[in-house]
Scaffold this motif. Structure first.
Motif, PDB file in Angstrom:
ATOM      1  N   HIS A  54       0.855  -1.181   0.000  1.00 33.36           N
ATOM      2  CA  HIS A  54       0.000   0.000   0.000  1.00 33.36           C
ATOM      3  C   HIS A  54       0.892   1.232   0.000  1.00 33.36           C
ATOM      4  O   HIS A  54       1.665   1.431   0.932  1.00 33.36           O
ATOM      5  CB  HIS A  54      -0.882  -0.031   1.249  1.00 33.36           C
ATOM      6  N   LEU A  55       0.831   2.025  -1.067  1.00 31.06           N
ATOM      7  CA  LEU A  55       1.641   3.233  -1.147  1.00 31.06           C
ATOM      8  C   LEU A  55       0.734   4.448  -1.188  1.00 31.06           C
ATOM      9  O   LEU A  55       0.025   4.674  -2.162  1.00 31.06           O
ATOM     10  CB  LEU A  55       2.530   3.226  -2.396  1.00 31.06           C
ATOM     11  N   ARG A  56       0.768   5.196  -0.127  1.00 27.18           N
ATOM     12  CA  ARG A  56      -0.023   6.410  -0.016  1.00 27.18           C
ATOM     13  C   ARG A  56       0.640   7.511  -0.833  1.00 27.18           C
ATOM     14  O   ARG A  56       1.854   7.661  -0.826  1.00 27.18           O
ATOM     15  CB  ARG A  56      -0.064   6.798   1.457  1.00 27.18           C
ATOM     16  N   HIS A  57      -0.156   8.279  -1.579  1.00 24.43           N
ATOM     17  CA  HIS A  57       0.360   9.399  -2.362  1.00 24.43           C
ATOM     18  C   HIS A  57       0.067  10.682  -1.591  1.00 24.43           C
ATOM     19  O   HIS A  57      -0.969  11.311  -1.777  1.00 24.43           O
ATOM     20  CB  HIS A  57      -0.296   9.435  -3.742  1.00 24.43           C
ATOM     21  N   ASP A  58       0.971  11.048  -0.691  1.00 26.50           N
ATOM     22  CA  ASP A  58       0.791  12.251   0.123  1.00 26.50           C
ATOM     23  C   ASP A  58       1.053  13.499  -0.701  1.00 26.50           C
ATOM     24  O   ASP A  58       1.786  13.470  -1.690  1.00 26.50           O
ATOM     25  CB  ASP A  58       1.736  12.218   1.337  1.00 26.50           C
ATOM     26  N   HIS A  78     -12.875  -0.595  -8.049  1.00 26.35           N
ATOM     27  CA  HIS A  78     -12.766   0.855  -7.915  1.00 26.35           C
ATOM     28  C   HIS A  78     -12.258   1.458  -9.225  1.00 26.35           C
ATOM     29  O   HIS A  78     -12.027   0.749 -10.195  1.00 26.35           O
ATOM     30  CB  HIS A  78     -11.839   1.224  -6.749  1.00 26.35           C
ATOM     31  N   VAL A  79     -12.095   2.769  -9.227  1.00 26.61           N
ATOM     32  CA  VAL A  79     -11.603   3.485 -10.403  1.00 26.61           C
ATOM     33  C   VAL A  79     -10.261   4.109 -10.076  1.00 26.61           C
ATOM     34  O   VAL A  79     -10.105   4.740  -9.034  1.00 26.61           O
ATOM     35  CB  VAL A  79     -12.594   4.587 -10.837  1.00 26.61           C
ATOM     36  N   ASP A  80      -9.279   3.901 -10.946  1.00 23.02           N
ATOM     37  CA  ASP A  80      -7.994   4.587 -10.853  1.00 23.02           C
ATOM     38  C   ASP A  80      -8.019   5.749 -11.833  1.00 23.02           C
ATOM     39  O   ASP A  80      -8.715   5.698 -12.849  1.00 23.02           O
ATOM     40  CB  ASP A  80      -6.841   3.671 -11.256  1.00 23.02           C
ATOM     41  N   TYR A  81      -7.229   6.771 -11.538  1.00 22.41           N
ATOM     42  CA  TYR A  81      -7.081   7.910 -12.435  1.00 22.41           C
ATOM     43  C   TYR A  81      -5.618   8.006 -12.851  1.00 22.41           C
ATOM     44  O   TYR A  81      -4.730   7.940 -12.003  1.00 22.41           O
ATOM     45  CB  TYR A  81      -7.534   9.201 -11.751  1.00 22.41           C
ATOM     46  N   LEU A  82      -5.383   8.149 -14.156  1.00 19.06           N
ATOM     47  CA  LEU A  82      -4.032   8.253 -14.681  1.00 19.06           C
ATOM     48  C   LEU A  82      -3.571   9.696 -14.562  1.00 19.06           C
ATOM     49  O   LEU A  82      -4.235  10.602 -15.046  1.00 19.06           O
ATOM     50  CB  LEU A  82      -3.991   7.820 -16.143  1.00 19.06           C
ATOM     51  N   HIS A  86       1.271   7.930 -13.042  1.00 19.37           N
ATOM     52  CA  HIS A  86       0.825   7.146 -11.889  1.00 19.37           C
ATOM     53  C   HIS A  86      -0.636   6.782 -12.081  1.00 19.37           C
ATOM     54  O   HIS A  86      -1.344   7.399 -12.847  1.00 19.37           O
ATOM     55  CB  HIS A  86       0.876   7.962 -10.589  1.00 19.37           C
ATOM     56  N   ARG A  87      -1.063   5.817 -11.315  1.00 16.06           N
ATOM     57  CA  ARG A  87      -2.488   5.539 -11.175  1.00 16.06           C
ATOM     58  C   ARG A  87      -2.859   5.905  -9.751  1.00 16.06           C
ATOM     59  O   ARG A  87      -2.279   5.391  -8.795  1.00 16.06           O
ATOM     60  CB  ARG A  87      -2.788   4.056 -11.407  1.00 16.06           C
ATOM     61  N   HIS A  88      -3.808   6.799  -9.595  1.00 19.82           N
ATOM     62  CA  HIS A  88      -4.255   7.208  -8.271  1.00 19.82           C
ATOM     63  C   HIS A  88      -5.621   6.601  -7.986  1.00 19.82           C
ATOM     64  O   HIS A  88      -6.486   6.575  -8.863  1.00 19.82           O
ATOM     65  CB  HIS A  88      -4.368   8.733  -8.179  1.00 19.82           C
ATOM     66  N   ALA A  89      -5.810   6.147  -6.773  1.00 17.78           N
ATOM     67  CA  ALA A  89      -7.087   5.592  -6.351  1.00 17.78           C
ATOM     68  C   ALA A  89      -7.445   6.161  -4.986  1.00 17.78           C
ATOM     69  O   ALA A  89      -6.591   6.253  -4.099  1.00 17.78           O
ATOM     70  CB  ALA A  89      -7.011   4.073  -6.268  1.00 17.78           C
ATOM     71  N   ALA A  90      -8.707   6.544  -4.818  1.00 17.40           N
ATOM     72  CA  ALA A  90      -9.180   7.035  -3.519  1.00 17.40           C
ATOM     73  C   ALA A  90      -9.167   5.877  -2.522  1.00 17.40           C
ATOM     74  O   ALA A  90      -9.579   4.755  -2.842  1.00 17.40           O
ATOM     75  CB  ALA A  90     -10.592   7.603  -3.655  1.00 17.40           C
ATOM     76  N   HIS A  91      -8.678   6.175  -1.293  1.00 15.39           N
ATOM     77  CA  HIS A  91      -8.592   5.133  -0.273  1.00 15.39           C
ATOM     78  C   HIS A  91      -8.610   5.759   1.108  1.00 15.39           C
ATOM     79  O   HIS A  91      -7.665   6.465   1.477  1.00 15.39           O
ATOM     80  CB  HIS A  91      -7.309   4.307  -0.466  1.00 15.39           C
ATOM     81  N   GLU A  92      -9.682   5.559   1.851  1.00 15.94           N
ATOM     82  CA  GLU A  92      -9.788   5.994   3.247  1.00 15.94           C
ATOM     83  C   GLU A  92      -9.343   7.436   3.459  1.00 15.94           C
ATOM     84  O   GLU A  92      -8.535   7.738   4.338  1.00 15.94           O
ATOM     85  CB  GLU A  92      -9.020   5.040   4.155  1.00 15.94           C
ATOM     86  N   GLY A  93      -9.842   8.350   2.642  1.00 12.28           N
ATOM     87  CA  GLY A  93      -9.585   9.779   2.830  1.00 12.28           C
ATOM     88  C   GLY A  93      -8.286  10.290   2.228  1.00 12.28           C
ATOM     89  O   GLY A  93      -7.928  11.437   2.442  1.00 12.28           O
ATOM     90  N   HIS A  94      -7.540   9.449   1.510  1.00 12.36           N
ATOM     91  CA  HIS A  94      -6.316   9.892   0.843  1.00 12.36           C
ATOM     92  C   HIS A  94      -6.253   9.224  -0.526  1.00 12.36           C
ATOM     93  O   HIS A  94      -7.148   8.463  -0.895  1.00 12.36           O
ATOM     94  CB  HIS A  94      -5.070   9.566   1.676  1.00 12.36           C
ATOM     95  N   TRP A  95      -5.210   9.517  -1.265  1.00 11.88           N
ATOM     96  CA  TRP A  95      -5.001   8.910  -2.594  1.00 11.88           C
ATOM     97  C   TRP A  95      -3.852   7.930  -2.514  1.00 11.88           C
ATOM     98  O   TRP A  95      -2.815   8.238  -1.938  1.00 11.88           O
ATOM     99  CB  TRP A  95      -4.717   9.982  -3.638  1.00 11.88           C
TER     100      TRP A  95
END
Length: 98
Positions: A54-58, A78-82, A86-95
């Motif tokens: 799990h890598l959080r994108h701070d 879920h949906v990732d955004y390019l 990177h691919r970003h995905a919403a997860h528990e209040g962060h990306w």
């Protein structure tokens, strides 16, 4: 990036430019979004390209969503955004950075 080697069995489609699937370039290769999976060519077969950790994108202030200007890719449940390779995905209040 830690990418487990999970071969996608029985994948007759050959991905490439113009194949109709979204290209996701990163880490020196290209993944292809296909039926909620990301595939990459490896040693004559196709692998599922997934991170193990799990890598959080701070520090990611942009909020992705419909009409945000970034390509969306259905990925599992879920949906990732390019975004910037990177691919970003919403997860528990962060990306997360996929």
């Amino acid at each position: 990036m830690t990418t487990p080697h999970h071969q996608h069995a029985s994948h007759p489609h050959t991905h490439g430019p113009g194949c109709g699937h979204i290209e996701v370039p990163h880490d020196g290769h290209v993944d292809y979004a296909h039926d909620g999976h990301l595939h990459r060519e490896h040693a004559g077969h196709w692998d599922e390209c997934e991170r193990e950790e799990h890598l959080r994108h701070d520090g990611h202030e942009h909020r992705h969503g419909q009409d945000c200007g970034h390509e969306s890719v259905l990925h599992g449940d879920h949906v990732d955004y390019l975004h910037d390779g990177h691919r970003h995905a919403a997860h528990e209040g962060h990306w997360d950075d996929h």
